[in-house]
Design a protein around this motif. Structure first.
Motif, PDB file in Angstrom:
ATOM      1  N   SER A 349      67.555 103.746  20.821  1.00  0.00           N
ATOM      2  CA  SER A 349      66.656 104.682  20.145  1.00  0.00           C
ATOM      3  C   SER A 349      65.633 105.258  21.122  1.00  0.00           C
ATOM      4  CB  SER A 349      65.940 103.987  18.982  1.00  0.00           C
ATOM      5  OG  SER A 349      66.853 103.651  17.958  1.00  0.00           O
ATOM      6  N   LEU A 350      65.105 104.434  22.025  1.00  0.00           N
ATOM      7  CA  LEU A 350      64.157 104.918  23.023  1.00  0.00           C
ATOM      8  C   LEU A 350      64.810 105.941  23.940  1.00  0.00           C
ATOM      9  CD1 LEU A 350      62.345 101.578  23.955  1.00  0.00           C
ATOM     10  CD2 LEU A 350      61.381 103.508  22.684  1.00  0.00           C
ATOM     11  N   SER A 351      66.049 105.682  24.321  1.00  0.00           N
ATOM     12  CA  SER A 351      66.781 106.644  25.155  1.00  0.00           C
ATOM     13  C   SER A 351      67.021 107.943  24.398  1.00  0.00           C
ATOM     14  CB  SER A 351      68.121 106.044  25.600  1.00  0.00           C
ATOM     15  OG  SER A 351      67.917 104.906  26.413  1.00  0.00           O
ATOM     16  N   SER A 352      67.294 107.838  23.102  1.00  0.00           N
ATOM     17  CA  SER A 352      67.498 109.027  22.287  1.00  0.00           C
ATOM     18  C   SER A 352      66.221 109.860  22.193  1.00  0.00           C
ATOM     19  CB  SER A 352      67.965 108.610  20.881  1.00  0.00           C
ATOM     20  OG  SER A 352      68.115 109.740  20.039  1.00  0.00           O
ATOM     21  N   VAL A 353      65.092 109.185  22.035  1.00  0.00           N
ATOM     22  CA  VAL A 353      63.806 109.885  21.998  1.00  0.00           C
ATOM     23  C   VAL A 353      63.545 110.580  23.330  1.00  0.00           C
ATOM     24  CG1 VAL A 353      61.301 109.545  21.875  1.00  0.00           C
ATOM     25  CG2 VAL A 353      62.795 108.387  20.243  1.00  0.00           C
TER      26      VAL A 353
END
Length: 360
Positions: A349-353
């Motif tokens: 999720s952090l990478s997606s953000v």
């Protein structure tokens, strides 16, 4: 007199020919009846007291305690002088020498204004006359709340251009999809300074849209800045930007815009934290715990968890995890979460953000 007496006492102790200072900063006294050493001088005296066996010779013990007391007093004085210096900077050289205009008084904008107007120097904001804050008409409920809370400081403008005309420093806090359209309609002047709280607006584009403003910055605060306990990521780290946000909590300065966007991803974890707390609260209420009591317990527990992990050293989190009792309940939960892919999903999720902030 305290400093003079302490210095003389220290000189007397260190001048004795039987005193040797080893490489660890410990005073060795081979002629003492007890044969023991002083505190390590590099340790805080009252912390060292719990770690080292202190000499019991009455005269030396009293001298060491006096030196420890003076050192503690010096530390308190240094902190006090730093606080006074910060107040002087805020009064004489900070952003409040002029007027602050706020365009977009939503949740984040309101939190920043409320935090800024909580005077760090202990004076009453409504009577100093030093600070002025001009609010845009949007977010009327928040504007009314701030004007009621700080009646002599806050005022509402008729439109966004009126905010710009009256302000020396401008805080842009509108929705990302609105930012470009809002900026295109505004006429800025030289000498103004602009801070954008818009997550997707790049610094170069901000400067282009706000010409002839040359002093621009981007910041990403969390709502807790309203209580001066928040976290803010800024770029670039100009002195006036640091002055603006330094009293609102922890202020992290990114080296460049690429690093800023990576650090900004941490602010996206706020909703996940609240969702975890809500899940725990709902689990309790489903098992017969009253909702109010469940909410209080969840808040207290998560607050206690965070209290242990706020001021982190590089290895603090690894150490805290290792401290969990092997085979205990805490270890059981994080291992089951890990086995279920929870933490891999968090990293994803952090990478997606991060990709979203790049426009991908």
């Amino acid at each position: 007199q305290v400093f003079s007496s302490g210095a003389n006492m220290l000189a007397t102790i260190q001048s004795k020919p039987t005193t040797r200072w080893n490489h660890d900063g410990i005073a060795e006294h081979p002629d003492r009846p007890c044969g023991l050493a002083d505190y390590p001088i590099r340790e805080q005296p009252f912390v060292a007291q719990n770690r080292w066996k202190r000499c019991r010779c009455p005269r030396v013990s009293a001298n060491v305690m006096l030196i420890g007391s003076i050192a503690a007093f010096c530390r308190r004085l240094k902190r006090h002088k730093s606080r006074l210096a910060a107040c002087a900077v805020t009064k004489d050289h900070g952003v409040w020498q002029g007027a602050l205009g706020v365009i977009g008084v939503g949740t984040i904008g309101t939190a920043v204004v409320r935090g800024l107007l909580q005077n760090a120097c202990g004076r009453d904001d409504d009577t100093t006359g030093i600070r002025r804050c001009i609010l845009s008409p949007r977010g009327s409920a928040n504007v009314a709340s701030l004007m009621a809370e700080f009646p002599a400081v806050c005022s509402a403008a008729v439109d966004n251009q009126a905010v710009v005309d009256a302000a020396d420093y401008i805080l842009l806090s509108v929705l990302p999809r609105q930012a470009e359209d809002v900026l295109k309609t505004l006429r800025f002047r030289r000498g103004q300074r602009l801070v954008s709280l818009v997550s997707t607006l790049r610094l170069k584009h901000l400067q282009e849209l706000s010409f002839p403003v040359t002093e621009c910055a981007i910041a990403m605060p969390l709502p807790a800045v309203a209580h001066r306990k928040g976290a803010v990521v800024v770029v670039p780290g100009r002195p006036w930007v640091m002055t603006l946000f330094s009293d609102l909590g922890f202020c992290a300065v990114a080296e460049d815009e690429n690093q800023f966007k990576t650090m900004q991803c941490m602010t996206a974890l706020m909703g996940d934290q609240y969702k975890r707390q809500l899940t725990a609260q709902q689990w309790l209420t489903a098992r017969g715990i009253p909702k109010a009591q469940a909410a209080e317990l969840v808040g207290a527990c998560f607050g206690a968890f965070v209290a242990e992990s706020t001021d982190l050293e590089p290895s603090t989190l690894e150490e805290l995890i290792e401290e969990q009792t092997p085979g205990g309940l805490n270890e059981q939960v994080w291992r089951e979460q890990e086995a279920g892919g929870c933490y891999k999903a968090l990293a994803a999720s952090l990478s997606s953000v991060r990709n979203r902030l790049e426009g991908n």
